[in-house]
Write an enzyme that holds these catalytic residues in place. Sequence first.
Site, PDB file in Angstrom:
ATOM      1  N   LYS A  40       0.880  -1.167   0.000  1.00  0.00           N
ATOM      2  CA  LYS A  40       0.000   0.000   0.000  1.00  0.00           C
ATOM      3  C   LYS A  40       0.922   1.223   0.000  1.00  0.00           C
ATOM      4  O   LYS A  40       1.636   1.468   0.973  1.00  0.00           O
ATOM      5  CB  LYS A  40      -0.897  -0.049   1.238  1.00  0.00           C
ATOM      6  CG  LYS A  40      -1.383   1.280   1.814  1.00  0.00           C
ATOM      7  CD  LYS A  40      -2.346   2.040   0.929  1.00  0.00           C
ATOM      8  CE  LYS A  40      -2.892   3.250   1.686  1.00  0.00           C
ATOM      9  NZ  LYS A  40      -1.845   4.272   2.002  1.00  0.00           N
ATOM     10  N   GLY A  43       4.246   3.045  11.150  1.00  0.00           N
ATOM     11  CA  GLY A  43       3.471   4.277  11.136  1.00  0.00           C
ATOM     12  C   GLY A  43       2.987   4.647  12.522  1.00  0.00           C
ATOM     13  O   GLY A  43       3.596   4.272  13.522  1.00  0.00           O
ATOM     14  N   SER A  44       1.877   5.361  12.551  1.00  0.00           N
ATOM     15  CA  SER A  44       1.395   5.893  13.825  1.00  0.00           C
ATOM     16  C   SER A  44       0.673   4.830  14.635  1.00  0.00           C
ATOM     17  O   SER A  44       0.174   3.838  14.109  1.00  0.00           O
ATOM     18  CB  SER A  44       0.435   7.052  13.564  1.00  0.00           C
ATOM     19  OG  SER A  44      -0.781   6.565  13.028  1.00  0.00           O
ATOM     20  N   GLY A  66      -3.016   4.688  13.447  1.00  0.00           N
ATOM     21  CA  GLY A  66      -3.173   3.956  12.189  1.00  0.00           C
ATOM     22  C   GLY A  66      -2.949   2.467  12.384  1.00  0.00           C
ATOM     23  O   GLY A  66      -3.709   1.638  11.872  1.00  0.00           O
ATOM     24  N   GLY A  67      -1.927   2.123  13.145  1.00  0.00           N
ATOM     25  CA  GLY A  67      -1.610   0.722  13.380  1.00  0.00           C
ATOM     26  C   GLY A  67      -2.704   0.019  14.158  1.00  0.00           C
ATOM     27  O   GLY A  67      -3.113  -1.093  13.819  1.00  0.00           O
ATOM     28  N   GLU A  92       5.326  -1.401  13.670  1.00  0.00           N
ATOM     29  CA  GLU A  92       6.263  -0.582  14.448  1.00  0.00           C
ATOM     30  C   GLU A  92       5.629   0.782  14.546  1.00  0.00           C
ATOM     31  O   GLU A  92       5.531   1.501  13.565  1.00  0.00           O
ATOM     32  CB  GLU A  92       7.631  -0.499  13.760  1.00  0.00           C
ATOM     33  CG  GLU A  92       8.337  -1.833  13.624  1.00  0.00           C
ATOM     34  CD  GLU A  92       8.449  -2.599  14.926  1.00  0.00           C
ATOM     35  OE1 GLU A  92       8.422  -1.974  16.014  1.00  0.00           O
ATOM     36  OE2 GLU A  92       8.534  -3.831  14.876  1.00  0.00           O
ATOM     37  N   CYS A 105      11.226   7.157  14.024  1.00  0.00           N
ATOM     38  CA  CYS A 105      10.565   6.439  15.124  1.00  0.00           C
ATOM     39  C   CYS A 105      11.530   6.184  16.266  1.00  0.00           C
ATOM     40  O   CYS A 105      11.114   5.791  17.346  1.00  0.00           O
ATOM     41  CB  CYS A 105       9.934   5.144  14.638  1.00  0.00           C
ATOM     42  SG  CYS A 105      11.068   4.107  13.715  1.00  0.00           S
ATOM     43  N   GLU A 131       4.464  10.265  22.352  1.00  0.00           N
ATOM     44  CA  GLU A 131       5.420  10.628  21.319  1.00  0.00           C
ATOM     45  C   GLU A 131       4.927  11.876  20.585  1.00  0.00           C
ATOM     46  O   GLU A 131       3.729  12.016  20.312  1.00  0.00           O
ATOM     47  CB  GLU A 131       5.537   9.468  20.330  1.00  0.00           C
ATOM     48  CG  GLU A 131       6.586   9.702  19.252  1.00  0.00           C
ATOM     49  CD  GLU A 131       6.483   8.684  18.119  1.00  0.00           C
ATOM     50  OE1 GLU A 131       5.388   8.137  17.892  1.00  0.00           O
ATOM     51  OE2 GLU A 131       7.504   8.457  17.447  1.00  0.00           O
TER      52      GLU A 131
END
Lengths: 503, 503
Positions: B166, B221-222, B225-226, B245, B282, B372
């Site tokens: 994606k 990603g965030s 989102g994850g 991650e 990250c 974060e």
Amino acid sequence: MNVIQSIDPSTGRAVDDVATATTPKELDAVVERATAASVPYEAGGRPLRAAVLRAVADGLEARRPEIVALAMRETALPEARLGGELTRTVYQARLFAEVVEDGGFLEATIDHAGETPMGAGPDLRRMLVPLGPVAVFGASNFPLAFSVPGGDTVSALAAGCPVVVKAHDSHPALSRLVFETMVAAIAAAGGPDGLLGLVFGREAGTALVAHPDIKAVGFTGSLTGGRALLDIVNARPDPIPFYGELAGLNPVVVTEGAARARHSEIAAGLVASVTGSAGQLCTKPGLVLVPAGEAGNALVSEAARLIDQASAATLLGSRIATAYEAGTEELRHRAGGMAAAEGGAPSGSGFSVTPRLFEIDSETLQDEPVGECFGPAAVVVRYAPGRAEAVLRSLPASLTGTIHAEADETETVRRLTGVLRPLAGRLLYNGFPTGVLVSWAQHHGGPWPSTNSLHTSVGPYAVRRFLRPVTWQNAPQEVLPEELRDGFAGIPRRVDGRLTAPD
Amino acid sequence: MNVIQSIDPSTGRAVDDVATATTPKELDAVVERATAASVPYEAGGRPLRAAVLRAVADGLEARRPEIVALAMRETALPEARLGGELTRTVYQARLFAEVVEDGGFLEATIDHAGETPMGAGPDLRRMLVPLGPVAVFGASNFPLAFSVPGGDTVSALAAGCPVVVKAHDSHPALSRLVFETMVAAIAAAGGPDGLLGLVFGREAGTALVAHPDIKAVGFTGSLTGGRALLDIVNARPDPIPFYGELAGLNPVVVTEGAARARHSEIAAGLVASVTGSAGQLCTKPGLVLVPAGEAGNALVSEAARLIDQASAATLLGSRIATAYEAGTEELRHRAGGMAAAEGGAPSGSGFSVTPRLFEIDSETLQDEPVGECFGPAAVVVRYAPGRAEAVLRSLPASLTGTIHAEADETETVRRLTGVLRPLAGRLLYNGFPTGVLVSWAQHHGGPWPSTNSLHTSVGPYAVRRFLRPVTWQNAPQEVLPEELRDGFAGIPRRVDGRLTAPD
């Protein structure tokens, strides 16, 4: 007060009040002690882990007569089966002691500092470390090998993790006896207080899985029970690994050649595998594909004859007996209203049921797959020449897949293997899937409904489930684990990309 | 029609219409082609996998100027950074080719038939096999190393899995260029059609994760989102591995000794690590524990001075810029209404923001942890003598944890390591966590919010995420994979419990 009773499956009656259900406060205390045990247990290093595992093995062996007798009373399984299960359980604990000493499972890896295509690289050292306290759910059908002293427990102890076991309600007295035996052995070996905990009751089980200090879960049981616990895990703020071995049809496919050459032998092996341990095995072959035609007819007739002759079997508990009656009713319906064979009538006492064989049409099976039916029942499906693969493709995944074929059918075997591999964790040739040897090359797992297709719950690699990697970058030697220090040569390590054997 | 545009972050304006969002029908076709590619890709064995990976590396290298230029235009990251990232990406693909050839990752294990304490044992042979098509979500902040040609993709290809990526909306043109480069390279190396697929748009991403033929997901990603994708995975009838991650504070703790000896050096390293790549890493150190007292004051003053001097930075996209402003507003509030330092004013054009440093009281931090903040900001927390460990214990887990200490502080370092280890996947000493070397001993992961604490997304062991074990029991030699046959000696294997090196 919620009392946990020990039931005799042959009468269905309570024999003993074993415990009261663990309260939330008691549960917190058990987990707190397990968490506190993490540090001294890890400080003892691999020698302490190996000593604890061997002491557990010796302790269980020393109480063999008492353990086997109580297991018989609580499960109605035969003495030979339970004696063999204890032998396996003891062997398993000793094998994990060897795994700990071997040290390969740590995946110790060292990359020295130096130039890389991306510039100067640091010193990196990686090793697997224990996850922390693990929850283990005992299974009803293996009161030893998959319960308090079972593979989940000893692999977690080998990984360096304290364990809290949720005792299965179908053998609470045995769970307590074995737990006390193990706790004494752990203490004698110098293991920390609280390293092994035991809780009773359904509420304690769900609270355990949600507890913030529990870092992984090992579960063997039903799809419904496992899915419910997995949903609790997924709702945690920090989902943890959930290792569930849940169910399976374990399809067996017999080729035309095998049916011709060995119909009686295959029928006998099949019925023994379906009815052994009253069919209460997660590897029980629940679905058999038999070729249409004469040789197949002979195989099915012989299997039906053997099921007809089979005695009634006593199941482990009332819930399993009820589910078996409902499951075989459903199969009977799918089979057009009748069983192909039924064994002896139930005793009328306790959880006694009748072994059953059904024949279901391959077309209707492909339209709507059948589920696992726990207990002494199986389904025969006849396939037209060349149609076995299409039927197999319509099945859900299982722990195992079995092929019976002759030596001159290599191409057929290769094709069937290609279809079965995505559907199973273990592929068997000319055998039966019940009987899972504890050994290095074993794999007990598979695609969903095993909740974690990457891991096994049997054999040395099971330890991997309770470990996570940590990398130390430019760490002083004295803060590194011994296994990552310069000059250590007691275990296999990968150094600068090359695998090095121990001295 | 949902158009995917390429935005220039320095102006915030669309430069190009790259694609239309992938429709459900198109998505099905891409996954179908990937699924079909599984069989010929596996049939090509390890030589084909290695050839594909090397061809991909060569293909990317051959278009270096074009790739770097387009990456600069879509990310506003500097040329040196993107050139280095391409070098790393190419190196990574070649390293995975070596991993494939090494073969240790297959964990080939053979137990010959023979007597065991449980009776006669069968011949068991275990090896890891590919899971099947893998979905990979490109990350905005590493348009190469964690995107279309990144670690998730090449580790899945090394495992033998087709990949559907994606594309991240923040670099669609680069995604397309790299994808086309890779597809041509794969074809030239003899890889099957459909081995690599690319889809665009948010709906395609969620549909991909739910697709029954997708067998694992790699995501960088965030947390939001994850977590959303993980919830989709958990709602599948067959949940699949989800490797996310997601985020991290990446705490750094400076001892009293280190602050005294190296306050300027540490301040300089810290600010470089916080502001490099506009803080969009990250592993950015988001929280620094500095001792109370004079040496700590000097360190904080120097860091504040350097942040004051720092130029405005252009972030990758509007969503990140908006989140950065909101996140630093929240930190300002927690810091009592003011920043300890702020860099140059934003350009006013595109996604330009100001680097910021905040100081938050250790007591209020322990009451409510900070999250974060993606971008060029960090938080300083001062600790009283002996209180660093208590502050660290209140933090959520991260990818990394860093200790700055002097050689004579071994006991302190040991204690801090003990507190940090449960909170991190990588522990660093006297360094900074940004910069993740691709090498065997690397670990990029950790406890939640990494969704799967057992695995790394960087380095050779990343291949393990896309493999599952299969055991063959009493299989004829000719249906076994080559690596499990008698006499094969090209890879490390464990035979009858003993690890054997390749010839």
